[in-house]
Design a protein around this motif. Sequence first.
Motif, PDB file in Angstrom:
ATOM      1  N   UNK A 248       0.923  -1.387   0.235  1.00  0.00           N
ATOM      2  CA  UNK A 248       0.627  -0.055  -0.320  1.00  0.00           C
ATOM      3  C   UNK A 248       0.751   1.067  -0.018  1.00  0.00           C
ATOM      4  N   UNK A 249       0.488   2.044  -1.087  1.00  0.00           N
ATOM      5  CA  UNK A 249       1.453   3.286  -0.865  1.00  0.00           C
ATOM      6  C   UNK A 249       2.637   3.458  -1.779  1.00  0.00           C
ATOM      7  N   UNK A 250       3.302   2.753  -2.282  1.00  0.00           N
ATOM      8  CA  UNK A 250       3.539   1.944  -2.979  1.00  0.00           C
ATOM      9  C   UNK A 250       5.491   2.957  -2.840  1.00  0.00           C
ATOM     10  N   UNK A 251       5.904   2.762  -0.976  1.00  0.00           N
ATOM     11  CA  UNK A 251       6.475   3.548  -0.692  1.00  0.00           C
ATOM     12  C   UNK A 251       7.977   2.495  -0.467  1.00  0.00           C
ATOM     13  N   UNK A 252       7.250   1.558  -1.053  1.00  0.00           N
ATOM     14  CA  UNK A 252       8.762   0.864  -1.145  1.00  0.00           C
ATOM     15  C   UNK A 252       9.793   1.020   0.431  1.00  0.00           C
ATOM     16  N   UNK A 253       9.367  -0.109   1.206  1.00  0.00           N
ATOM     17  CA  UNK A 253       9.630   0.469   2.201  1.00  0.00           C
ATOM     18  C   UNK A 253      10.716  -0.964   2.040  1.00  0.00           C
ATOM     19  N   UNK A 429       2.193  -1.271   6.024  1.00  0.00           N
ATOM     20  CA  UNK A 429       1.657  -1.437   4.434  1.00  0.00           C
ATOM     21  C   UNK A 429       1.891  -2.075   3.496  1.00  0.00           C
ATOM     22  N   UNK A 430       2.927  -3.633   3.983  1.00  0.00           N
ATOM     23  CA  UNK A 430       2.594  -4.133   3.352  1.00  0.00           C
ATOM     24  C   UNK A 430       1.955  -5.682   3.259  1.00  0.00           C
TER      25      UNK A 430
END
Lengths: 711, 301
Positions: A248-253, A429-430
Amino acid sequence: MTSGNLFWTKEWKLLKRRAALFIFTAGLLIGLLPISVIISIVSSDQHSLWNEYGTIMTEVMRVYAVNEAIGFSQEWLYVIIALGILTGLSGFSWLFSMERLDFYESQPETRKERFWLFYINGLLVFMIPFIVCEALGIAAALLMHGMTKSVLAAALFEAVRVTGIFFASYSIAVLSAMLCGNVLVALCCSGFLLLLELVTSFLYDTYCDMFFVTHMWRQFERIRLTVSPLYGYINNKTVIRGRLDNTLGYQLKKSFVLDIMKSLTPSVICYFVVGIVLALIALKLYKIRKAEMAGISVLFKPVRMVSRFIVTWAGALGCIAVFTLWITNDLSGRMSTGILIYMFVIGVITAVVLSGMIQALYMSDLKKFFSEPVLTAGVIGLTALVLVVFRFDLIGFDSYIPKASEIKDGALISEDGGGMEYYNEKDPSYQISQFDYKEKYMHITDVEDLQKIAAIGQKAMKDAVNRGDMTENDGWSVDLIWRLKNGRNVYRAIKIPFDIDEETMNKVVRSDGYRKGHFMIYNDDVFSENSALCRISYSNGAIATDIPGGLYDDFADAYRKDLEENYNFSIAKNECAIGKISVSVKAGNSYQNYEVYDCYKNTIDFLKKNDGWIEPLENMKNVKDITVEYFDENSENTITEVYSEPDDIDKIMKGCAMSRYYSEWAPYTLLNYDYSISLEFNEKLKKGFRPDEDIYFRAGMVPDCVVKKLG
Amino acid sequence: MIRTENLTKTFGGICAVNDISITLKEGEIFGLTGTNGAGKTTFLRLLSGIISQDKGTVLIDDEPVFDNRKAKENLFYVPSDLYFFVNSSPKDMGAYYATVYSKFRMDRFRKLVDDFDLGWTRRIQTYSKGMKRQLAILLGLCAGTKYIFMDETFDGLDPVMRQAVKSLIAEEMSDNGLTPVISSHNLREIEDVCDHVGLLHKGGILLSEDVADMKTEIRKLQCVFQNEDEQRKAEKMLNILNCRVDGRLRTYVVRGTEDQIQGTMKEIETVYAEVVPLTLEEIFISETEAVGYDVRKLILD
């Protein structure tokens, strides 16, 4: 000049002679790397501007764009494979011409020296521009503020992966050059080697899917180690894309990046190993290759025969699948003799045509089309054997249950899932799929009962398919995983009938192994570490309320106790929950729903203690009236009735229950979803309580007053 | 020294080189001739280590040549179908060979390219066939190797260039100890240049002799006899390989030296008798007919 210097002098001169390919490669990589980064960032910023994103969101989108260009999501690695083939075949194309062989082979150089000279040169043709362009891409991202540590790690890892893919593809091309005598056939050979594994795997899965009712298609569910870089790339790409879409959010955590890197590392190592092994085989073949074979299609007769056999056989099987699925997409178990004969005829025609074409190509003589008929006959025979084996399940696929002594543990995953969502335990978020989560955490060790369930499920599946009426009403669609002691996993799709013996199911569903794999409350770091930010609410289907923050751990302890003491298959199947607890963290990005049954004393006590308790529906006293709507399919009208009589209200409340959406073992038939119910209350709800609309009639318990008026 | 023993090479079902055992001495020019498909190119490729033999051995200075860097440092092969790098010039090819052959003489090569007016930086793909052959020969002669193998050497060269190349070869032989092996269809060129000649037919060596010995020990006798008795007497006394009758004029190919033949003819009464030398072609035809081959069908002019 020392031999080392002389070698690099020769490499440099050879590189200059291959300037055209070098420039082409560099041009391509400039476009795919730094220019792609720049365009992606500019485009992303423009998009952000148009959509009036804030600074943070703009940066997030920029980072995602850079990842698309040089990170894990690259879509253009087919180009790298093609470059590998082009570089390999062009570098060794002198093998195909007697003129050039006269030139090279008369020179004072051993074959081994010549091989490495050209081999390493091909790697340099790619690596030099690639390293430069990758560095430029990273620099561009840095300068344009599109780089984070995670993206940098992803880009660097991906650079290694791209190198591995090129290396493996290049070695395949070099090997093809050694096996063949002209460039066209070498190109076909490269294609053959790239596709063989993919096609074989696909054909096997397609045939299993066509013929076996318990087959689960798992081609792209997990990373596979492959010899073919093309197959590896397609598999990796699909898995990564699936995981990325869940972020979610494509934040590439960092957690996502590390997870992907860990998943892909064996694959990357495999590419390099394949590259080295194939290079060594190519060298060996070069040493025994006869120069006078230049111009001959495939040099070694055994290779000619084997490749012709395999391509013909795969082609026959492939055509059978395509033409059969064209006329019907549901074959298993009910396949008539007519269809089987049709499949065989397709196979024969394909085998004859393909075998003949290949032979004509090998011999460069169309008149050789019908030569060596024994091989074609062999293919036809083997194709017929495959059809018989699969049609009559002679390998026992649909009835396969491993021996108890072979099984380490298993997992039982209802496809309904119960509406649960699962997250990476470190990163809220993943999101990860239900299957991935349970494949990781569910370890049922009651092998004997699991075997019983598997046998029942397999039979039910076959019976339903044979009847030709497999529907939701047959039972639960369940994915079964056997984890064997030898490290292999076996996957099957089964159907557990709604009337299965509850005692057997209870033993499995009650077990620690099942519970801990099904309920995320046992792997809930994402919630417990963010307890202060967790929002907990409770609903009985008609009213909902929130519980004060910071109490997640108390709730989790209480709920786990209730699960251990009470949760079993019978409850999950037969009973309607009196309420559900919803837990969310970080502004609703991750959440879980947990059903509460009236035997869950610990959870109920927690709710009561924290002013979160709401009476079950049948005990609610403050209902003023109930609106029931029914959609009449015949007239396509919605009929609405409002019930205000206390008697009617009482009957309706006793007949309804909260939705069973969250229970994986709740039969669809347990509730009647034809009616929608909404309540009006006598008094305004207390502060902190709000209406909820999640109630339905229990099956067979629609009151007469409703049936009479609404139907 | 180049030595082959029982050298055999087969392609498919065809025996291209059939059990050839031959020794090529240093300091001599060996000429290889034969019809198309006789095995000349295959033999040269075996000597050059381009292809490997099925049976037998090929030794260059007692070293097997195939996949042997040390043996190949001593040889240079000029094939009939030449190859040069795309867009290259003599300068580029010279620079390349300088990395391949440690004794490559760049200065001499440059001088020869200029002498032959080939254009030091001119692109080779603009050359005619003859010019490319000249360049290939120059590269070979400047490589500094002990042996040079040239396939269809003089094809495409004009008469002036042929002479120039012959001179160069001779110069290299005397100055640098070069040993050439030359193959050609053209027997007249071979006769002119070579010391030792081998005739290949269907993969085998039909004939292999020194040119001087061949010419010395076989002569053509043209004569007209007084009568048939004298004719029969002469035919008994002479070692006749071949006879052609043209009216009363008889032309014999006779094995023996000029002195021997003339000595014999003194005892015969003739109207006219003359001993003349044979061309290589005539020698070959006669020798091979003597062993049962009608070489007229084989030798191309």
